[in-house]
Design an enzyme around this catalytic site. Structure first.
Site, PDB file in Angstrom:
ATOM      1  N   GLN A   1      -4.087  -3.871   0.943  1.00  0.00           N
ATOM      2  CA  GLN A   1      -2.760  -3.803   1.554  1.00  0.00           C
ATOM      3  C   GLN A   1      -2.818  -3.589   3.062  1.00  0.00           C
ATOM      4  OE1 GLN A   1       0.592  -1.946  -0.097  1.00  0.00           O
ATOM      5  NE2 GLN A   1      -0.059  -2.119  -2.221  1.00  0.00           N
TER       6      GLN A   1
ATOM      7  N   GLY B   1       7.186   6.174   3.927  1.00  0.00           N
ATOM      8  CA  GLY B   1       7.502   4.995   3.120  1.00  0.00           C
ATOM      9  C   GLY B   1       7.056   5.191   1.684  1.00  0.00           C
TER      10      GLY B   1
ATOM     11  N   LYS C   1      -0.305  12.950  -4.162  1.00  0.00           N
ATOM     12  CA  LYS C   1      -0.934  12.174  -3.091  1.00  0.00           C
ATOM     13  C   LYS C   1      -0.575  12.760  -1.729  1.00  0.00           C
ATOM     14  CE  LYS C   1      -1.600   7.463  -4.869  1.00  0.00           C
ATOM     15  NZ  LYS C   1      -1.251   6.048  -4.626  1.00  0.00           N
TER      16      LYS C   1
ATOM     17  N   ASN D   1     -11.556   4.388   8.072  1.00  0.00           N
ATOM     18  CA  ASN D   1     -11.428   4.272   6.630  1.00  0.00           C
ATOM     19  C   ASN D   1     -12.419   5.203   5.954  1.00  0.00           C
ATOM     20  OD1 ASN D   1     -10.123   2.884   4.363  1.00  0.00           O
ATOM     21  ND2 ASN D   1     -12.138   2.062   3.913  1.00  0.00           N
TER      22      ASN D   1
ATOM     23  N   LYS E   1      10.756  -2.913 -11.309  1.00  0.00           N
ATOM     24  CA  LYS E   1       9.363  -3.351 -11.197  1.00  0.00           C
ATOM     25  C   LYS E   1       8.521  -2.463 -12.087  1.00  0.00           C
ATOM     26  CE  LYS E   1       6.507  -2.355  -7.749  1.00  0.00           C
ATOM     27  NZ  LYS E   1       5.782  -2.379  -6.458  1.00  0.00           N
TER      28      LYS E   1
END
Length: 321
Positions: A139, A292, A226, A160, A67
């Site tokens: 997402q 993940g 991250k 958020n 990908k």
């Protein structure tokens, strides 16, 4: 070569099919029947974009490919496009010839949601009632829809960085007939399952925000630097992942490894739980965490399933390449 355009994906791939494909890939990886290749992911120095390649080979499914794509943070505001953009390329493992090109945007959202929901199926407490969402972007809606199918949740709570986006996940909760509550981060202690799906480079979820027995699916960290959760949380939890090499290099575990909160040998492949070679959760008080990182094999599995469906329905485009 076959082409399956992005516009056709929504009519071909379901959440259920994505779940089955990802679960089988995790199991194949843990049985050494599938190999994930090292990720290339870099800032390109233009539009603040991150771009890279994920690939691999699944011997069990005879699926080979990659990908190509990444994250363009200004797409929505500048071009009215989603920020994640990608394309999947499949190759014939017998000859190396190009086999298919598949739109990867919706597939990325579906396979990422499938990965967290697979972790919920195998690691969350059976009596989980409250699900917490950290993140409310594109997402996050896919994540929540998939997660709600894994347990009989009774409430959704959310936080958020940009609170004005919380109606995105409130809408999903309402569609499912569940109440929604916006909370501050300490309020996440009410949740039995927490999904983090942000693009942050600093932690928001801290160890003292999480109650004993919670399952956390960390789905946003897929690049060096991250971070979504405090490293002390990984030190408290039993940590599972899609692939250990990615977890310690570009996943949430990268920071815990650096500050010695976690050792690489402490991280468990989720596929081992699926295969039955690891028991998974051992008590109702245990905190489990799924890192993940997004392996390329997930993308290849869902893309291969889409190609088969497109051929069956006569909507794939064949080109002489």
């Amino acid at each position: 070569m076959l082409i399956v355009p992005e516009r056709e994906i929504a009519n071909l791939m379901t959440r259920e099919a994505a779940f089955d494909a990802v679960e089988k890939v995790f199991a194949a990886m843990a049985s050494d029947d599938a190999r994930n290749f090292p990720v290339v992911r870099e800032a390109i120095g233009h539009e603040d974009a991150l771009y890279g390649f994920k690939g691999g080979f699944d011997r069990a499914g005879l699926t080979l490919g990659l990908k190509a794509g990444g994250y363009w943070p200004h797409n929505l505001e500048k071009h009215e496009l989603i920020n994640h953009q990608s394309t999947v390329f499949l190759f014939d493992p017998d000859t190396g010839r190009a086999k298919a090109m598949v739109g990867g945007n919706l597939l990325t959202a579906l396979r990422t949601a499938a990965a967290s929901s697979v972790s919920i199926k195998h690691l969350a407490r059976e009596d989980a009632k409250v699900i917490g969402m950290i993140g409310a972007g594109h997402q996050a809606t896919f994540q929540l829809r998939a997660a709600l199918e894994q347990r009989r949740f009774e409430k959704v709570i959310g936080w958020n960085y940009h609170p004005e986006m919380l109606p995105n996940i409130e809408k999903v909760a309402t569609e499912a007939g569940l109440p929604f509550e916006a909370v501050d981060l300490p309020g996440m202690a009410e949740a039995d399952v927490i999904i983090t799906i942000t693009s942050a480079f600093a932690p928001s979820l801290m160890a003292d925000h999480v109650s004993p027995g919670t399952h956390i699916a960390c789905m946003g960290t897929d690049t060096k630097g991250k971070q979504e959760v405090e490293t002390a949380l990984l030190g408290r939890a039993t940590v599972f992942t899609d692939e250990v090499a990615q977890s310690i290099s570009i996943g949430e575990a990268q920071h815990a490894i650096q500050d010695l909160s976690l050792r690489p040998e402490d991280i468990i492949q989720l596929g081992r739980v699926i295969n039955g070679s690891h028991e998974g959760r051992t008590s109702d008080d245990e905190i489990t965490l799924f890192d993940g990182t997004g392996v390329g094999l997930q993308d290849l599995a869902v893309a291969a399933a889409v190609v088969d469906l497109a051929v069956e329905k006569g909507i794939s485009i064949e080109v002489d390449f």
